[in-house]
Design a protein around this motif. Structure first.
Motif, PDB file in Angstrom:
ATOM      1  N   GLN A 118      -3.965  -3.326   0.819  1.00 56.61           N
ATOM      2  CA  GLN A 118      -4.173  -3.846   2.176  1.00 56.61           C
ATOM      3  C   GLN A 118      -2.938  -3.625   3.035  1.00 56.61           C
ATOM      4  O   GLN A 118      -3.042  -3.318   4.229  1.00 56.61           O
ATOM      5  N   LEU A 119      -1.765  -3.773   2.437  1.00 54.14           N
ATOM      6  CA  LEU A 119      -0.533  -3.490   3.170  1.00 54.14           C
ATOM      7  C   LEU A 119      -0.497  -2.036   3.632  1.00 54.14           C
ATOM      8  O   LEU A 119       0.053  -1.718   4.686  1.00 54.14           O
ATOM      9  N   GLY A 120      -1.096  -1.175   2.826  1.00 56.40           N
ATOM     10  CA  GLY A 120      -1.136   0.235   3.170  1.00 56.40           C
ATOM     11  C   GLY A 120      -1.887   0.525   4.454  1.00 56.40           C
ATOM     12  O   GLY A 120      -1.739   1.600   5.039  1.00 56.40           O
ATOM     13  N   LYS A 127       1.396   5.339  -1.946  1.00 58.24           N
ATOM     14  CA  LYS A 127       1.383   4.174  -2.830  1.00 58.24           C
ATOM     15  C   LYS A 127       2.727   3.924  -3.504  1.00 58.24           C
ATOM     16  O   LYS A 127       3.229   2.797  -3.508  1.00 58.24           O
ATOM     17  N   SER A 128       3.333   4.962  -4.074  1.00 55.34           N
ATOM     18  CA  SER A 128       4.590   4.769  -4.800  1.00 55.34           C
ATOM     19  C   SER A 128       5.726   4.393  -3.859  1.00 55.34           C
ATOM     20  O   SER A 128       6.578   3.570  -4.196  1.00 55.34           O
ATOM     21  N   SER A 131       5.321   0.777  -2.857  1.00 54.90           N
ATOM     22  CA  SER A 131       5.689  -0.083  -3.968  1.00 54.90           C
ATOM     23  C   SER A 131       7.212  -0.239  -4.063  1.00 54.90           C
ATOM     24  O   SER A 131       7.723  -1.347  -4.265  1.00 54.90           O
ATOM     25  N   ARG A 132       7.938   0.862  -3.906  1.00 57.14           N
ATOM     26  CA  ARG A 132       9.403   0.798  -3.950  1.00 57.14           C
ATOM     27  C   ARG A 132       9.948  -0.031  -2.792  1.00 57.14           C
ATOM     28  O   ARG A 132      10.897  -0.803  -2.955  1.00 57.14           O
ATOM     29  N   HIS A 133       9.329   0.135  -1.636  1.00 54.42           N
ATOM     30  CA  HIS A 133       9.801  -0.620  -0.473  1.00 54.42           C
ATOM     31  C   HIS A 133       9.571  -2.117  -0.669  1.00 54.42           C
ATOM     32  O   HIS A 133      10.436  -2.936  -0.362  1.00 54.42           O
ATOM     33  N   ARG A 152      -5.823  -5.625  -8.876  1.00 56.23           N
ATOM     34  CA  ARG A 152      -4.934  -4.738  -9.599  1.00 56.23           C
ATOM     35  C   ARG A 152      -3.614  -4.620  -8.842  1.00 56.23           C
ATOM     36  O   ARG A 152      -3.588  -4.341  -7.656  1.00 56.23           O
ATOM     37  N   GLY A 153      -2.531  -4.855  -9.525  1.00 50.87           N
ATOM     38  CA  GLY A 153      -1.227  -4.823  -8.867  1.00 50.87           C
ATOM     39  C   GLY A 153      -0.846  -6.143  -8.243  1.00 50.87           C
ATOM     40  O   GLY A 153       0.238  -6.257  -7.656  1.00 50.87           O
TER      41      GLY A 153
END
Length: 217
Positions: A118-120, A127-128, A131-133, A152-153
């Protein structure tokens, strides 16, 4: 341009402009979209700080003189506006524009939590990278990850520290934008800019959504 209406990151352009493409507290966004081979170069003459797309002065891309006269100031303006805003937020609020986008998205979400997917929808990161951010923001205490059945996640949750950082950053952002943009325009020019921006956004298939735009305070 990402889904929150912000231009996408072009690390090479930031580096050419003298900005740090990845500041200590997060990745800094450039205002320029992905223009392929175009990069920023210092405009010729007296060490001017004006930024221009490489080759723009030569009438590149088959643009007419009238189109070049419109494109060049538009391009240089947006790059400089975003460069200055990024530095202002980083210096005075310790946040990058991506940080602000994530915090604003979470602040407006139910229970102030969202799945990474959803943040995306708010920040145009793969995605990667997202995730790092988020991991970097979690390390600074601005957000936290929580497991959630069926998600998931897990989910990303806004923390008290994140809310405080957002509350401090938005007035800084608003004052800066008024200073460098809105104060330079008359009421008529502001209305014209809104109309032009709306028209071009619609042409690009973008649908403005107030929920996705951080409140400027």
């Amino acid at each position: 341009m990402d889904r929150s209406g912000r231009p996408g990151t072009v690390t090479g352009e930031l580096e050419a402009a003298g900005a740090d493409p990845e500041a200590e507290t997060g990745e800094v966004e450039s205002a320029a979209g992905d223009h392929g081979a175009e990069v920023l170069t210092a405009a010729a003459g007296g060490g001017s700080d004006v930024l221009t797309p490489a080759g723009a002065s030569a009438g590149s891309g088959g643009l007419t003189p009238a189109e070049e006269r419109l494109w060049l100031p538009f391009y240089t303006m947006q790059v400089e506006l975003w460069r200055r805003l990024s530095r202002k937020l980083q210096t005075e609020a310790g946040l990058s524009e991506p940080d602000l986008t994530v915090l604003s998205a979470l602040h407006g979400a139910p229970e102030q939590r969202l799945r990474p997917s959803q943040l995306g929808e708010f920040i145009d990161y793969e995605k990667s990278r997202l995730s790092r951010h988020v991991d970097r923001m979690a390390a600074r205490g601005l957000v936290r990850r929580e497991p959630q059945p069926g998600a998931r996640g897990g989910v990303v949750v806004l923390t008290d520290a994140g809310r405080g950082a957002l509350d401090r950053a938005l007035p800084i952002r608003a004052a800066h934008l008024r200073s460098v943009l809105f104060d330079a325009l008359s009421a008529e020019q502001t209305a014209q800019l809104e109309q032009i921006s709306t028209t071009v956004s619609a042409h690009l298939g973008l649908v403005p959504s107030p929920a996705r735009v951080p409140d400027c305070g």
